[in-house]
Design a protein around this motif. Structure first.
Motif, PDB file in Angstrom:
ATOM      1  N   ALA A   1     -25.664  96.907  48.089  1.00 21.46           N
ATOM      2  CA  ALA A   1     -26.941  97.168  48.753  1.00 21.46           C
ATOM      3  C   ALA A   1     -26.914  96.413  50.077  1.00 21.46           C
ATOM      4  N   VAL A   2     -27.042  97.128  51.178  1.00 20.45           N
ATOM      5  CA  VAL A   2     -26.944  96.501  52.489  1.00 20.45           C
ATOM      6  C   VAL A   2     -28.203  96.773  53.305  1.00 20.45           C
ATOM      7  N   LYS A   3     -28.447  95.910  54.271  1.00 27.47           N
ATOM      8  CA  LYS A   3     -29.537  96.089  55.224  1.00 27.47           C
ATOM      9  C   LYS A   3     -28.960  95.876  56.615  1.00 27.47           C
ATOM     10  N   ILE A   4     -29.250  96.801  57.514  1.00 28.24           N
ATOM     11  CA  ILE A   4     -28.696  96.676  58.860  1.00 28.24           C
ATOM     12  C   ILE A   4     -29.730  97.057  59.912  1.00 28.24           C
TER      13      ILE A   4
ATOM     14  N   MET B   1     -17.095  84.428  52.755  1.00 25.47           N
ATOM     15  CA  MET B   1     -18.104  85.486  52.920  1.00 25.47           C
ATOM     16  C   MET B   1     -17.454  86.838  52.632  1.00 25.47           C
ATOM     17  N   SER B   2     -18.075  87.633  51.757  1.00 28.02           N
ATOM     18  CA  SER B   2     -17.465  88.892  51.331  1.00 28.02           C
ATOM     19  C   SER B   2     -17.752  90.023  52.315  1.00 28.02           C
ATOM     20  N   ASN B   3     -16.870  90.993  52.286  1.00 25.94           N
ATOM     21  CA  ASN B   3     -17.032  92.181  53.123  1.00 25.94           C
ATOM     22  C   ASN B   3     -17.806  93.253  52.362  1.00 25.94           C
TER      23      ASN B   3
ATOM     24  N   ARG C   1     -18.794  99.766  56.154  1.00 26.06           N
ATOM     25  CA  ARG C   1     -17.830  99.322  55.140  1.00 26.06           C
ATOM     26  C   ARG C   1     -16.877  98.278  55.739  1.00 26.06           C
ATOM     27  N   GLY C   2     -16.791  97.123  55.090  1.00 18.89           N
ATOM     28  CA  GLY C   2     -15.899  96.062  55.551  1.00 18.89           C
ATOM     29  C   GLY C   2     -16.568  95.027  56.440  1.00 18.89           C
ATOM     30  N   MET C   3     -17.808  95.275  56.860  1.00 16.41           N
ATOM     31  CA  MET C   3     -18.501  94.314  57.718  1.00 16.41           C
ATOM     32  C   MET C   3     -18.977  93.109  56.903  1.00 16.41           C
ATOM     33  N   ILE C   4     -19.271  92.008  57.599  1.00 15.58           N
ATOM     34  CA  ILE C   4     -19.813  90.820  56.956  1.00 15.58           C
ATOM     35  C   ILE C   4     -21.193  90.540  57.539  1.00 15.58           C
ATOM     36  N   VAL C   5     -21.946  89.679  56.890  1.00  9.68           N
ATOM     37  CA  VAL C   5     -23.303  89.350  57.325  1.00  9.68           C
ATOM     38  C   VAL C   5     -23.292  88.837  58.766  1.00  9.68           C
ATOM     39  N   ASP C   6     -24.225  89.338  59.572  1.00  8.51           N
ATOM     40  CA  ASP C   6     -24.416  88.964  60.985  1.00  8.51           C
ATOM     41  C   ASP C   6     -23.341  89.519  61.916  1.00  8.51           C
TER      42      ASP C   6
END
Length: 219
Positions: free
Chosen positions: A9-12, A1-3, A51-56
């Protein structure tokens, strides 16, 4: 899983709180916030946190004011003593006036309070005024608008050309009517009080000073 990295494009989902724990903004009950990481669409501290986070992944961060909406200041709110208020002005809460800076630059202000101690004027942006009228705390409104101004500067986007979607990047509460707050003509017309910029007020001043000049010329 990529960071997550710049350009993604991210959704949080997020919840923003102040030092006392009170929530000033949250995506709870709304769609997640979508943005391009590192593009300046959100405050710098937000980019840095994601920046650097992964999904979930979940995390809690503290963002310094200089990486958020700037250090809060009351410098844009002043109280004018009664003896410095022209007697013919008779200001009321909500009136829009215009002050003049030392360099001749007009400063639009809004009357926020009138007491025996003087007239309190707010020179903050009209969008901040709108947010406060919707019930948002002044400091939070000031921060949100500061973030929007920074985004416009970073993206070379004139504020009167903002779309509602662009405005909602920094001010999720914004509605379609807010896009009219940046219209120069509407802003000028809204200041319909003695000495302000509305056309009828300007005409009154022209008539007044023309009469004064004619009077002096006849002496």
């Amino acid at each position: 899983m990529s960071n997550a990295k710049d350009g993604d494009a991210v959704k949080i989902h997020y919840t923003g709180t102040l030092d006392d724990g009170s929530v000033f903004d949250s995506s709870d009950g709304r769609d997640p916030l979508a943005f391009e990481l590192g593009s300046g669409q959100v405050i710098k501290g937000f980019d840095d946190a994601v920046r650097g986070m992964i999904v979930d992944e979940e995390k809690t961060v503290t963002i310094a004011p200089e990486n958020a909406y700037g250090v809060a200041s009351d410098e844009n709110v002043i109280t004018v003593p009664p003896d410095q208020v022209p007697p013919e002005m008779n200001p009321s809460k909500g009136d829009k006036l215009q002050l003049m800076a030392p360099n001749g630059q007009p400063i639009p202000v809004t009357v926020v309070d009138v007491t025996d101690e003087g007239v309190t004027l707010d020179a903050n942006h009209e969008l901040a005024e709108w947010l406060v009228k919707q019930g948002m705390p002044f400091r939070t409104a000031h921060h949100r608008v500061g973030s929007l101004v920074a985004w416009c500067n970073d993206n070379a986007k004139p504020m009167n050309e903002l779309t509602l979607a662009e405005m909602q990047i920094s001010v999720p509460e914004a509605k379609e009517e807010c896009t009219q707050l940046f219209d120069p003509v509407a802003s000028v017309n809204a200041r319909d009080i003695f000495g302000a910029t509305a056309p009828n007020q300007v005409k009154k001043q022209i008539v007044y000073w023309q009469a004064k000049l004619d009077e002096e010329a006849g002496e």
